[in-house]
Design a protein around this motif. Structure first.
Motif, PDB file in Angstrom:
ATOM      1  N   UNK A 141       0.815  -1.207   0.000  1.00  0.00           N
ATOM      2  CA  UNK A 141       0.000   0.000   0.000  1.00  0.00           C
ATOM      3  C   UNK A 141       0.853   1.263   0.000  1.00  0.00           C
ATOM      4  N   UNK A 142       0.468   2.211  -0.822  1.00  0.00           N
ATOM      5  CA  UNK A 142       0.930   3.577  -0.591  1.00  0.00           C
ATOM      6  C   UNK A 142       0.164   4.104   0.614  1.00  0.00           C
ATOM      7  N   UNK A 143       0.790   5.006   1.353  1.00  0.00           N
ATOM      8  CA  UNK A 143       0.189   5.491   2.587  1.00  0.00           C
ATOM      9  C   UNK A 143       0.107   7.017   2.578  1.00  0.00           C
ATOM     10  N   UNK A 144      -0.835   7.531   3.301  1.00  0.00           N
ATOM     11  CA  UNK A 144      -0.990   8.976   3.354  1.00  0.00           C
ATOM     12  C   UNK A 144      -1.430   9.462   4.713  1.00  0.00           C
ATOM     13  N   UNK A 145      -1.242  10.754   4.916  1.00  0.00           N
ATOM     14  CA  UNK A 145      -1.759  11.447   6.093  1.00  0.00           C
ATOM     15  C   UNK A 145      -2.686  12.557   5.615  1.00  0.00           C
ATOM     16  N   UNK A 146      -3.802  12.679   6.294  1.00  0.00           N
ATOM     17  CA  UNK A 146      -4.765  13.728   6.032  1.00  0.00           C
ATOM     18  C   UNK A 146      -5.064  14.407   7.371  1.00  0.00           C
ATOM     19  N   UNK A 147      -5.697  15.570   7.292  1.00  0.00           N
ATOM     20  CA  UNK A 147      -6.092  16.229   8.539  1.00  0.00           C
ATOM     21  C   UNK A 147      -7.407  16.965   8.334  1.00  0.00           C
ATOM     22  N   UNK A 148      -8.083  17.159   9.446  1.00  0.00           N
ATOM     23  CA  UNK A 148      -9.337  17.901   9.418  1.00  0.00           C
ATOM     24  C   UNK A 148      -9.368  18.843  10.602  1.00  0.00           C
ATOM     25  N   UNK A 149      -9.373  20.118  10.285  1.00  0.00           N
ATOM     26  CA  UNK A 149      -9.456  21.146  11.312  1.00  0.00           C
ATOM     27  C   UNK A 149     -10.920  21.411  11.640  1.00  0.00           C
ATOM     28  N   UNK A 150     -11.193  21.959  12.816  1.00  0.00           N
ATOM     29  CA  UNK A 150     -12.585  22.239  13.190  1.00  0.00           C
ATOM     30  C   UNK A 150     -13.273  23.123  12.159  1.00  0.00           C
ATOM     31  N   UNK A 151     -14.425  22.671  11.709  1.00  0.00           N
ATOM     32  CA  UNK A 151     -15.209  23.455  10.765  1.00  0.00           C
ATOM     33  C   UNK A 151     -14.704  23.428   9.341  1.00  0.00           C
ATOM     34  N   UNK A 152     -13.696  22.607   9.079  1.00  0.00           N
ATOM     35  CA  UNK A 152     -13.142  22.540   7.725  1.00  0.00           C
ATOM     36  C   UNK A 152     -13.228  21.122   7.182  1.00  0.00           C
ATOM     37  N   UNK A 153     -13.040  21.026   5.881  1.00  0.00           N
ATOM     38  CA  UNK A 153     -13.053  19.716   5.243  1.00  0.00           C
ATOM     39  C   UNK A 153     -11.705  19.014   5.463  1.00  0.00           C
ATOM     40  N   UNK A 154     -11.740  17.715   5.360  1.00  0.00           N
ATOM     41  CA  UNK A 154     -10.512  16.937   5.454  1.00  0.00           C
ATOM     42  C   UNK A 154      -9.611  17.272   4.273  1.00  0.00           C
ATOM     43  N   UNK A 155      -8.323  17.413   4.539  1.00  0.00           N
ATOM     44  CA  UNK A 155      -7.397  17.773   3.478  1.00  0.00           C
ATOM     45  C   UNK A 155      -6.171  16.868   3.492  1.00  0.00           C
ATOM     46  N   UNK A 156      -5.597  16.729   2.331  1.00  0.00           N
ATOM     47  CA  UNK A 156      -4.380  15.955   2.150  1.00  0.00           C
ATOM     48  C   UNK A 156      -3.204  16.654   2.814  1.00  0.00           C
ATOM     49  N   UNK A 157      -2.335  15.867   3.457  1.00  0.00           N
ATOM     50  CA  UNK A 157      -1.137  16.410   4.080  1.00  0.00           C
ATOM     51  C   UNK A 157       0.122  15.865   3.396  1.00  0.00           C
ATOM     52  N   UNK A 158       0.223  14.549   3.326  1.00  0.00           N
ATOM     53  CA  UNK A 158       1.421  13.932   2.771  1.00  0.00           C
ATOM     54  C   UNK A 158       1.120  12.502   2.365  1.00  0.00           C
ATOM     55  N   UNK A 159       1.936  11.974   1.456  1.00  0.00           N
ATOM     56  CA  UNK A 159       1.793  10.583   1.035  1.00  0.00           C
ATOM     57  C   UNK A 159       3.154  10.017   0.683  1.00  0.00           C
ATOM     58  N   UNK A 160       3.232   8.701   0.732  1.00  0.00           N
ATOM     59  CA  UNK A 160       4.484   8.012   0.439  1.00  0.00           C
ATOM     60  C   UNK A 160       4.177   6.740  -0.336  1.00  0.00           C
ATOM     61  N   UNK A 161       4.990   6.448  -1.322  1.00  0.00           N
ATOM     62  CA  UNK A 161       4.783   5.258  -2.143  1.00  0.00           C
ATOM     63  C   UNK A 161       5.051   3.997  -1.329  1.00  0.00           C
ATOM     64  N   UNK A 162       4.679   2.851  -1.888  1.00  0.00           N
ATOM     65  CA  UNK A 162       4.816   1.601  -1.152  1.00  0.00           C
ATOM     66  C   UNK A 162       6.270   1.309  -0.791  1.00  0.00           C
ATOM     67  N   UNK A 163       7.187   1.729  -1.654  1.00  0.00           N
ATOM     68  CA  UNK A 163       8.605   1.464  -1.392  1.00  0.00           C
ATOM     69  C   UNK A 163       9.257   2.542  -0.540  1.00  0.00           C
ATOM     70  N   UNK A 164       8.581   3.681  -0.435  1.00  0.00           N
ATOM     71  CA  UNK A 164       9.179   4.806   0.278  1.00  0.00           C
ATOM     72  C   UNK A 164      10.029   5.693  -0.607  1.00  0.00           C
ATOM     73  N   UNK A 165      10.125   5.359  -1.878  1.00  0.00           N
ATOM     74  CA  UNK A 165      11.021   6.106  -2.758  1.00  0.00           C
ATOM     75  C   UNK A 165      10.437   7.430  -3.229  1.00  0.00           C
TER      76      UNK A 165
END
Length: 119
Positions: free
Chosen positions: A31-55
């Motif tokens: 799996x590629x993996x990601x981090x998202x975040x959601x601030x109060x009153x806001x929509x969830x947003x993309x933060x960062x992602x990494x490929x399955x190998x980490x490259x």
């Protein structure tokens, strides 16, 4: 795949935190993996992602140069090192796994961990 995020907390502006996400249930390295975040009153947003190998890594412009995503496939974990934190980084942070390509909607989500940055 089951995902469990941890490491959130209260930190002063300019400080650092390291989030971790532990995966179980399926082959983590597929799996590629990601981090998202959601601030109060806001929509969830993309933060960062990494490929399955980490490259390959990807970041939102708002965190580029301050956050670093990494993974350890031997330990089935992905991390988000956050530095130079700002009050606007306050949010619930979620880790996610992509069944297919980064940029599509992730297929699996963990419960979030709250990050609060005080000014």
């Amino acid at each position: 795949v089951q995902l469990q995020a941890s490491g959130g907390g209260l930190v002063q502006a300019g400080g650092s935190l390291r989030l971790s996400c532990a995966a179980s249930g399926r082959t983590f390295s597929s799996f590629a993996m990601g981090w998202f975040r959601q601030a109060p009153g806001k929509e969830r947003e993309f933060v960062a992602a990494i490929s399955w190998s980490g490259s390959s890594t990807y970041y939102a412009d708002s965190v580029k140069g301050r956050f670093t995503i990494s993974r350890d496939n031997a330990k089935n974990t992905v991390h988000l090192q956050m530095s130079s934190l700002k009050p606007e980084d306050t949010a619930v942070y979620y880790c996610a796994a992509y069944e297919f390509a980064i940029g599509t909607m992730p297929d699996y989500w963990g419960k979030g961990t709250l990050v609060t940055v005080s000014s």
